[in-house]
Design a protein around this motif. Structure first.
Motif, PDB file in Angstrom:
ATOM      1  N   ALA A   1       8.428   4.216   5.284  1.00 29.31           N
ATOM      2  CA  ALA A   1       7.050   4.507   4.875  1.00 29.31           C
ATOM      3  C   ALA A   1       6.396   3.271   4.274  1.00 29.31           C
ATOM      4  O   ALA A   1       5.205   2.983   4.521  1.00 29.31           O
ATOM      5  CB  ALA A   1       7.047   5.664   3.860  1.00 29.31           C
ATOM      6  N   LEU A   2       7.157   2.490   3.483  1.00 27.37           N
ATOM      7  CA  LEU A   2       6.615   1.257   2.917  1.00 27.37           C
ATOM      8  C   LEU A   2       6.268   0.266   4.013  1.00 27.37           C
ATOM      9  O   LEU A   2       5.203  -0.376   3.973  1.00 27.37           O
ATOM     10  CB  LEU A   2       7.637   0.652   1.957  1.00 27.37           C
ATOM     11  CG  LEU A   2       7.247  -0.681   1.307  1.00 27.37           C
ATOM     12  CD1 LEU A   2       6.042  -0.511   0.387  1.00 27.37           C
ATOM     13  CD2 LEU A   2       8.425  -1.271   0.533  1.00 27.37           C
ATOM     14  N   LEU A   3       7.133   0.143   5.016  1.00 33.29           N
ATOM     15  CA  LEU A   3       6.879  -0.789   6.116  1.00 33.29           C
ATOM     16  C   LEU A   3       5.639  -0.382   6.899  1.00 33.29           C
ATOM     17  O   LEU A   3       4.791  -1.227   7.246  1.00 33.29           O
ATOM     18  CB  LEU A   3       8.108  -0.849   7.027  1.00 33.29           C
ATOM     19  CG  LEU A   3       8.056  -1.837   8.189  1.00 33.29           C
ATOM     20  CD1 LEU A   3       7.866  -3.254   7.690  1.00 33.29           C
ATOM     21  CD2 LEU A   3       9.325  -1.730   9.030  1.00 33.29           C
TER      22      LEU A   3
ATOM     23  N   ILE B   1      -1.000   0.807  -1.194  1.00 33.64           N
ATOM     24  CA  ILE B   1      -0.758   1.499   0.083  1.00 33.64           C
ATOM     25  C   ILE B   1      -1.189   2.948  -0.023  1.00 33.64           C
ATOM     26  O   ILE B   1      -1.799   3.508   0.909  1.00 33.64           O
ATOM     27  CB  ILE B   1       0.728   1.369   0.469  1.00 33.64           C
ATOM     28  CG1 ILE B   1       1.033  -0.073   0.893  1.00 33.64           C
ATOM     29  CG2 ILE B   1       1.080   2.331   1.593  1.00 33.64           C
ATOM     30  CD1 ILE B   1       2.504  -0.319   1.161  1.00 33.64           C
ATOM     31  N   THR B   2      -0.907   3.591  -1.137  1.00 27.69           N
ATOM     32  CA  THR B   2      -1.333   4.982  -1.327  1.00 27.69           C
ATOM     33  C   THR B   2      -2.847   5.101  -1.251  1.00 27.69           C
ATOM     34  O   THR B   2      -3.387   6.013  -0.599  1.00 27.69           O
ATOM     35  CB  THR B   2      -0.827   5.498  -2.685  1.00 27.69           C
ATOM     36  OG1 THR B   2       0.601   5.358  -2.735  1.00 27.69           O
ATOM     37  CG2 THR B   2      -1.204   6.954  -2.879  1.00 27.69           C
ATOM     38  N   LYS B   3      -3.553   4.192  -1.879  1.00 29.13           N
ATOM     39  CA  LYS B   3      -5.020   4.217  -1.807  1.00 29.13           C
ATOM     40  C   LYS B   3      -5.507   3.939  -0.392  1.00 29.13           C
ATOM     41  O   LYS B   3      -6.463   4.565   0.079  1.00 29.13           O
ATOM     42  CB  LYS B   3      -5.604   3.186  -2.769  1.00 29.13           C
ATOM     43  CG  LYS B   3      -5.393   3.524  -4.235  1.00 29.13           C
ATOM     44  CD  LYS B   3      -6.004   2.443  -5.132  1.00 29.13           C
ATOM     45  CE  LYS B   3      -5.791   2.772  -6.596  1.00 29.13           C
ATOM     46  NZ  LYS B   3      -6.347   1.710  -7.480  1.00 29.13           N
ATOM     47  N   ALA B   4      -4.862   2.985   0.283  1.00 25.22           N
ATOM     48  CA  ALA B   4      -5.305   2.638   1.642  1.00 25.22           C
ATOM     49  C   ALA B   4      -5.123   3.810   2.598  1.00 25.22           C
ATOM     50  O   ALA B   4      -5.949   4.019   3.501  1.00 25.22           O
ATOM     51  CB  ALA B   4      -4.523   1.425   2.144  1.00 25.22           C
ATOM     52  N   VAL B   5      -4.077   4.600   2.421  1.00 24.97           N
ATOM     53  CA  VAL B   5      -3.848   5.745   3.314  1.00 24.97           C
ATOM     54  C   VAL B   5      -4.883   6.837   3.074  1.00 24.97           C
ATOM     55  O   VAL B   5      -5.367   7.482   4.017  1.00 24.97           O
ATOM     56  CB  VAL B   5      -2.411   6.283   3.114  1.00 24.97           C
ATOM     57  CG1 VAL B   5      -2.223   7.598   3.853  1.00 24.97           C
ATOM     58  CG2 VAL B   5      -1.404   5.261   3.614  1.00 24.97           C
ATOM     59  N   HIS B   6      -5.271   7.054   1.846  1.00 26.80           N
ATOM     60  CA  HIS B   6      -6.213   8.130   1.511  1.00 26.80           C
ATOM     61  C   HIS B   6      -7.670   7.733   1.738  1.00 26.80           C
ATOM     62  O   HIS B   6      -8.537   8.608   1.795  1.00 26.80           O
ATOM     63  CB  HIS B   6      -6.034   8.551   0.049  1.00 26.80           C
ATOM     64  CG  HIS B   6      -4.806   9.399  -0.166  1.00 26.80           C
ATOM     65  ND1 HIS B   6      -4.694  10.685   0.287  1.00 26.80           N
ATOM     66  CD2 HIS B   6      -3.617   9.103  -0.777  1.00 26.80           C
ATOM     67  CE1 HIS B   6      -3.509  11.181  -0.044  1.00 26.80           C
ATOM     68  NE2 HIS B   6      -2.824  10.239  -0.687  1.00 26.80           N
ATOM     69  N   LYS B   7      -7.961   6.463   1.857  1.00 30.09           N
ATOM     70  CA  LYS B   7      -9.353   6.031   2.001  1.00 30.09           C
ATOM     71  C   LYS B   7      -9.854   6.282   3.415  1.00 30.09           C
ATOM     72  O   LYS B   7      -9.121   6.152   4.394  1.00 30.09           O
ATOM     73  CB  LYS B   7      -9.487   4.542   1.670  1.00 30.09           C
ATOM     74  CG  LYS B   7      -9.458   4.241   0.198  1.00 30.09           C
ATOM     75  CD  LYS B   7      -9.553   2.756  -0.023  1.00 30.09           C
ATOM     76  CE  LYS B   7      -9.398   2.416  -1.496  1.00 30.09           C
ATOM     77  NZ  LYS B   7      -9.376   0.954  -1.715  1.00 30.09           N
TER      78      LYS B   7
END
Length: 948
Positions: free
Chosen positions: A539-541, A621-627
């Motif tokens: 998931a990090l990758l 990454i969490t913010k980028a996925v939700h944006k």
């Protein structure tokens, strides 16, 4: 005495008393006996029973023994017995025969008696006073007793000693000529300095470092015995986690004295256990000075000192020597690692070290061979990995050299390089070698974008007859084959480090069509506990591929990857799997310190630097996925706006700096002008004092003149003498006149400078008025402009009159100068005509009047100059007012023109509509415009007739 014979000697007839009864009788005898010999024998008997009947002696006799210490200070023998008895009941001797429960009970008993002893702090004070006694039978048991107290209740005893401020007394034990007391004094100071920074500082500043290093040298350094070990343990207590003592140790040049410790010979066979222990502690002492937990500045300073005194070179010699025990070699590798970590000079030196082989090989290559060899001990392989990580830490030059050994243009088939060893370990069958090689290669790419791009060029030949594949592709191929967890974790950490903050590497990774489906499949599956960490890393990758994506691949843009996550995995599930990494138990352990320390190879999963990367990327990454796409666009716009604002702020800062520089220059000019003004004031004061002196001389001469007129009929000899005096005074008068002429010239020059300044200001005023009124005349109507013409005329006349007055002043000044020179010449001629019969005082009187006239003329000129200056100031004030009025009128005229332009546009639109409707249109707006233009031209002509 028969009683003591019964206790100490043969058995008496009848029933024998119990131990408690005997001890009670002895305590009564100690308390009640008046003879010193009786008390001494009773205390000796208590000492002999104290080990067997520890509980009874401690409970019944402690108070009596303390009383003996207070009252019988004159007898060293009874003091020694009492101290030995207290030591026996307080000390917890660890005997092999005792089981765990018995030892625990003994420890509890010792702690209880210690608490009872230190209830009164005066008992500690009494004990420290006894330590000042030189008698061996008092000092030695006192040292042992205080050591036992510190072992049982260290914090409480340390607090009492700090309050008493008696650490310096204890430091005297190190200077005792009796080795037994000195050695036990070392043990006492070890217990005293444990975990107390304040006492550590006091001991260090009592010259402890010098004394301990001297003892180590006297005892034979690393070849010494247990005393050297005790000294090293005390040094570790003083230096570990104590920045003040570390700085004191470095500033005292004690690092240089550590170098002889590591001088080992060629024959390293048969190392004794004590030598191994001593050298191990010495290496730990070096590591304490350069530990990564210290402040960066202090660590760098110690690293520099160790390189300059050749301590690093000596450690590298041990590293490459043969016959060194494995644990010493491992600790030496760890020590060298921290000495070179983050120090470019030390890292460059380490890169130049070669192993004594044929042909010579770099030390780095030899160490990597041990790391990827599964036969080597696990702790040694961890130490080599740590050494390689420290070599590459903040070392872009070393990173480039390691990556260069993998590139096709630099590969040498006849030698083994670091890159070849890393690739061999990366793809070997040993999972620990895979993990170590992956982490080592990741450190070669840490924070180095250039090497991340260079590593994309590496091609690997997998088998005969098949085309080579890139290193990135081979890593993903092994990852998809489902190898061991340790291997996959290592490869995923390498890939995450490789493509983070490198859009080109992200593009190469996404270009392989199998990578994204593999990652999504791994994340979406429900696997066991062992596979959760792999899912989190996948998931990090994938998140890194989204965050650092430059949208160069149409099929894998940021938006499409987020849509893929939402459809295949789910955003919440993706974030949950990503959080598995930081929740892992081994993650927090690896994040504590840079050195990889693991109890077993199976627990070797996380790298310290990788934990920093996860901490940095998890949130973004969490913010980028939700944006959404719109939010990203807004953020980009905000970033651009902020960049523009930053540029504007930078420009304003530069403007402010320029203005500050100009203000500083103006301040310097003002200061120089002020100093010049003060100098001129001083000159005027001096000249006024000279004038006053001349007035006084004139009054004296006036009085003498009447007397000399009566003596004109004196002899010829007197006349000749007067002639000589008159000649001397004539030369003085000439010098004074010459000096006045110079002063007059100086004033004339200064007045000319001010005249030029006035003329310049006048010209500027006229030019400014001309430009202002020309502009105003072109814009304003004649009514608003003509009202300023009389003021301009008056101003011009005033300036002309001032110029005329200045010219007249200059003319009068020249006339006065000519008259003064003519008067002086006339007086000289008259003197020459009449000869020497003319009185000298009269000549001085004539010169005085000339000087007075010149001074009065100068005063008039200065007064006129001051009036001219004030006039110029008035003109400047009027100019400022006119400029303000011009700006206000200009603003009003601009507003009027805007209204006229709007009205003209409306008329034009209406006219166009009338034309469209077939109506006739009048030319009123054009005539109106011509009327304004003619009026403006006429006003401008009226103004130009008033120019000077």
């Amino acid at each position: 005495m028969n009683f003591f014979r019964g206790v100490m000697g043969g058995q008496a007839a009848g029933p024998q008393p119990s131990g408690a009864e005997t001890i009670q009788k002895l305590c009564d005898r100690v308390a009640s006996s008046t003879l010193l010999e009786d008390r001494r024998d009773a205390v000796r008997a208590l000492k002999s029973l104290s080990k067997k009947y520890r509980m009874e002696v401690g409970t019944q006799a402690m108070d009596h023994l303390i009383n003996i210490l207070q009252t019988d200070r004159s007898d060293s023998e009874i003091l020694g017995y009492a101290l030995d008895t207290l030591y026996n009941i307080i000390c917890n001797d660890e005997e092999e025969e005792q089981d765990e429960n018995a030892q625990k009970q003994a420890d509890d008993l010792g702690a209880q008696f210690t608490d009872k002893f230190i209830q009164d702090p005066e008992h500690i004070t009494l004990l420290l006073t006894l330590l000042e006694e030189f008698d061996f039978h008092v000092r030695w048991p006192g040292v042992k007793l205080l050591t036992a107290l510190l072992k049982n209740q260290g914090v409480q005893v340390q607090g009492i000693i700090l309050v008493i401020l008696c650490v310096s007394r204890l430091m005297d034990l190190l200077a005792d000529s009796r080795e037994v007391i000195r050695n036990d004094g070392l043990l006492l100071l070890q217990q005293l300095t444990k975990g107390n920074a304040a006492i550590q500082k006091i001991v260090a500043f009592e010259n402890a470092f010098e004394r301990l290093l001297d003892i180590i040298t006297e005892e034979g350094s690393s070849d010494g015995g247990i005393v050297v070990e005790d000294c090293l343990l005390l040094l570790l207590n003083l230096l570990k986690n104590n920045s003040s003592n570390q700085n004191f140790f470095k500033e005292g040049s004690y690092i240089q004295r550590m170098k002889p410790w590591f001088e080992v010979g060629d024959d390293n066979a048969g190392w004794s256990a004590q030598k191994v222990t001593n050298l191990h502690l010495m290496l730990q002492l070096v590591r304490v000075m350069v530990s990564p937990v210290n402040s960066p500045g202090a660590t760098a300073s110690c690293q520099k000192s160790m390189y300059q005194c050749d301590l690093l070179q000596q450690l590298c010699t041990i590293l490459m020597a043969t016959g060194v025990p494995a644990d010493i070699l491992t600790e030496t590798i760890n020590t060298v690692s921290e000495v070179i970590r983050g120090s470019q000079v030390n890292q460059d030196y380490f890169a130049s070290v070669n192993a004594p082989s044929n042909p010579p090989r770099p030390a780095i290559v030899v160490l990597l061979m041990s790391m990827v060899n599964e036969r080597q001990p696990f702790v040694l392989r961890c130490a080599v990995l740590y050494c390689f990580q420290c070599f590459l830490y903040k070392n872009q030059k070393g990173q480039g050299e390691i990556v260069a050994t993998l590139l096709p243009s630099t590969i040498d088939a006849n030698s083994i390089s670091a890159g070849q060893l890393l690739c061999g370990g990366l793809f070997s069958a040993d999972s620990l070698s895979n993990w170590c090689a992956a982490v080592a290669l990741a450190h070669a790419l840490q924070d180095n974008l250039t090497q991340k791009e260079q590593l994309l060029r590496v091609q690997l030949a997998t088998s005969l007859g098949k085309p080579p594949v890139s290193l990135l592709q081979q890593c993903t191929n092994i990852l998809s084959q489902g190898s061991k967890v340790q291997t996959r974790v290592g490869l995923l950490m390498l890939l995450c480090t490789w493509i983070s903050n490198c859009p080109i590497a992200v593009t190469h990774f996404l270009h392989n069509q199998e990578n994204v489906p593999f990652l999504t499949a791994q994340i979406s599956e429900n696997l066991g506990e062992d596979e959760r960490l792999v899912q989190g890393l996948c998931a990090l990758l994938l998140g890194i591929c989204i965050y650092y994506n430059d949208n160069s691949l149409e099929n894998y843009t940021k938006e499409k990857l987020k849509q893929l996550i939402e459809k295949r995995i789910g955003k919440e599930n993706f974030v949950e799997k990503l959080g598995f990494i930081t929740k892992h138990e081994l993650y927090s352990r690896a994040a504590q310190k840079p050195q990889p320390v693991f109890p077993s190879p199976e627990q070797m999963l996380f790298d310290h630097e990788f934990t920093k990367l996860v901490k940095e990327l998890e949130g973004v990454i969490t913010k980028a996925v939700h944006k959404s796409t719109e939010e990203e666009k807004k953020e980009e716009e905000v970033k651009k706006t902020l960049e523009q604002h930053d540029n504007i702020v930078t420009q304003y800062k530069e403007l402010i700096r320029e203005q500050d520089a100009q203000i500083q220059e103006l301040k310097e000019q003002v200061a120089s002008m002020t100093s010049q003004n003060e100098q001129m004031q001083t000159t005027v004061t001096q000249q006024l004092s000279q004038i006053q002196q001349h007035k006084d001389q004139y009054n004296i001469l006036k009085l003498k003149l009447g007397k000399e007129n009566q003596s004109q009929s004196s002899s010829q000899g007197d006349g000749s003498q007067m002639n000589g005096l008159q000649t001397e005074e004539l030369s003085q008068l000439r010098e004074e006149v010459e000096e006045l002429r110079k002063q007059h010239s100086l004033l004339q020059t200064q007045l000319g400078d001010k005249d030029a300044l006035i003329n310049t200001l006048v010209c500027r005023c006229l030019c400014l008025f001309e430009s202002v009124f020309r502009h105003w005349g072109m814009i304003s109507g004649s009514q608003s402009f003509m009202k300023y013409i009389p003021e301009l005329e008056a101003l011009r006349n005033q300036v002309q009159s001032q110029s005329t007055e200045i010219t007249q002043l200059k003319t009068e000044r020249q006339d006065l100068l000519r008259k003064a020179e003519a008067g002086v010449k006339t007086n000289m001629k008259k003197r020459e005509e009449f000869g020497i019969n003319m009185p000298n005082e009269l000549l001085k009187l004539i010169g005085f009047f000339e000087v007075k006239r010149l001074s009065e003329s100068r005063a008039e000129l200065e007064q006129q100059l001051a009036s001219s200056t004030s006039t110029v100031a008035i003109l400047q004030t009027e100019k400022t007012k006119l400029q303000t009025e011009v700006q206000e009128s200009k603003k009003e005229q601009d507003d009027l023109l805007m209204l006229l332009a709007d009205q003209d546009q409306k008329i034009h639109n209406l006219k166009q509509r009338l034309k469209d409707l077939g109506e006739t249109v009048e030319q009123l707006p054009a005539l109106f415009s011509r009327g304004i233009t003619n009026q403006s031209d006429q006003t401008g002509q009226n103004y130009f007739t008033l120019r000077c």
